[in-house]
Design an enzyme around this catalytic site. Structure first.
Site, mmCIF file in Angstrom:
data_model
loop_
_atom_site.group_PDB
_atom_site.id
_atom_site.type_symbol
_atom_site.label_atom_id
_atom_site.label_comp_id
_atom_site.label_asym_id
_atom_site.label_seq_id
_atom_site.Cartn_x
_atom_site.Cartn_y
_atom_site.Cartn_z
ATOM 1 N N GLY A 1 0.782 -1.233 0.000
ATOM 2 C CA GLY A 1 0.000 0.000 0.000
ATOM 3 C C GLY A 1 0.810 1.278 0.000
ATOM 4 O O GLY A 1 0.264 2.366 0.201
ATOM 5 N N ASP B 1 -14.138 0.077 -7.707
ATOM 6 C CA ASP B 1 -13.616 0.743 -6.520
ATOM 7 C C ASP B 1 -12.861 2.020 -6.864
ATOM 8 O O ASP B 1 -12.455 2.763 -5.974
ATOM 9 C CB ASP B 1 -12.702 -0.206 -5.740
ATOM 10 C CG ASP B 1 -12.659 0.139 -4.262
ATOM 11 O OD1 ASP B 1 -13.705 0.547 -3.725
ATOM 12 O OD2 ASP B 1 -11.595 0.009 -3.648
ATOM 13 N N ASN B 2 -12.653 2.270 -8.147
ATOM 14 C CA ASN B 2 -11.986 3.502 -8.574
ATOM 15 C C ASN B 2 -12.920 4.409 -9.379
ATOM 16 O O ASN B 2 -12.464 5.355 -10.007
ATOM 17 C CB ASN B 2 -10.748 3.175 -9.418
ATOM 18 C CG ASN B 2 -9.624 2.604 -8.585
ATOM 19 O OD1 ASN B 2 -9.529 2.865 -7.389
ATOM 20 N ND2 ASN B 2 -8.781 1.786 -9.196
ATOM 21 N N ASP C 1 -8.577 8.237 -8.794
ATOM 22 C CA ASP C 1 -7.440 7.346 -8.585
ATOM 23 C C ASP C 1 -6.373 7.625 -9.630
ATOM 24 O O ASP C 1 -6.632 7.560 -10.821
ATOM 25 C CB ASP C 1 -7.874 5.884 -8.670
ATOM 26 C CG ASP C 1 -6.753 4.949 -8.237
ATOM 27 O OD1 ASP C 1 -5.929 4.602 -9.101
ATOM 28 O OD2 ASP C 1 -6.694 4.575 -7.059
#
Length: 252
Positions: free
Chosen positions: A5, A139-140, A149
């Site tokens: 991450g 999710d983006n 993103d």
């Protein structure tokens, strides 16, 4: 990468500059507020060729009106948490969709219609500047239709519908020429997430709204390219001219 991450300075600088450039190009986007260099070392295989190197880590502080995404609703529907999904959706509408009345029984339908229209607009804007979003998953994709993103991304140097900015996208799923289709795929996932909250009539209307996505995208795409070419009014040959010039660009 082991999913650590972390970001490196190299990618963080690109993210900062690109999000600000997109803002000043008039494209809805998150903004970069600051970039902080970390003392931590991050190991990265920059070109995915097995040559792992140590790089300087960094953190970009990004700002947006909301970070709720299609995936935020999708995961609640998938896990059957419909009460929480309804509460979250009402909060999103109340905070960010002031034109939709909270006492309107069709508020979720109106919400979906707005997201479909604005997503088509956003992707047409991406295409108008040659921007390729490298990871267009649910999710983006922002529910406010913002560019949120800046992981793998890129701008085309010359027109190429097969341009892929993500070196790990071996299947070329997110090539620039497929962005509109991926947008439709994600909106369909949003519809599936909303269906448990809709009655049969609303489900039918929502499906019809989704069917209009392609036309909405095509209209906005055409408007943007006509503006680039300085074309005024309506002419049946305009679309042919746009397609012809893109084809010429591809051959050059």
């Amino acid at each position: 990468r082991n999913g650590d991450g972390r970001a490196v300075l190299r990618s963080s600088v690109r993210e900062f500059l690109c999000s600000e450039a997109m803002h000043y190009l008039g494209i809805p986007t998150s903004r970069a507020a600051s970039l902080v260099v970390s003392d931590d070392d991050v190991w990265r295989d920059q070109f995915y060729n097995g040559n792992i190197k140590k790089e300087r880590g960094a953190v970009v502080l990004r700002l947006a009106k909301s970070w709720f995404r299609i995936g935020s609703l999708e995961i609640l529907a998938y896990s059957g948490e419909l009460d929480l999904q309804r509460r979250l959706l009402d909060f999103i509408i109340q905070e960010h969709f002031p034109s939709i009345a909270m006492n309107d029984s069709n508020r979720y339908l109106e919400f979906f219609s707005t997201v479909v229209s604005e997503t088509a607009n956003l992707i047409a804007l991406w295409m108008s500047v040659g921007f390729a979003h490298g990871v267009c998953n649910t999710d983006n994709f922002s529910l406010l239709s913002l560019t949120i993103d800046y992981g793998p991304f890129g701008f085309m140097e010359s027109y190429d519908p097969n341009f892929v900015p993500n070196t790990s996208d071996d299947e070329r799923r997110y090539k620039i020429g497929n962005q509109a289709n991926v947008g439709l795929f994600n909106l369909n996932k949003l519809l599936q997430a909303l269906k448990p909250l809709l009655d049969p009539r609303q489900k039918k209307l929502a499906s019809q709204i989704l069917e209009g996505y392609g036309e909405r995208y095509y209209i906005r795409f055409t408007e943007l390219f006509k503006t680039k070419l300085g074309l005024l009014g309506e002419n049946e040959d305009d679309n042919y001219l746009i397609a012809f010039l893109l084809k010429v660009s591809l051959l050059c």
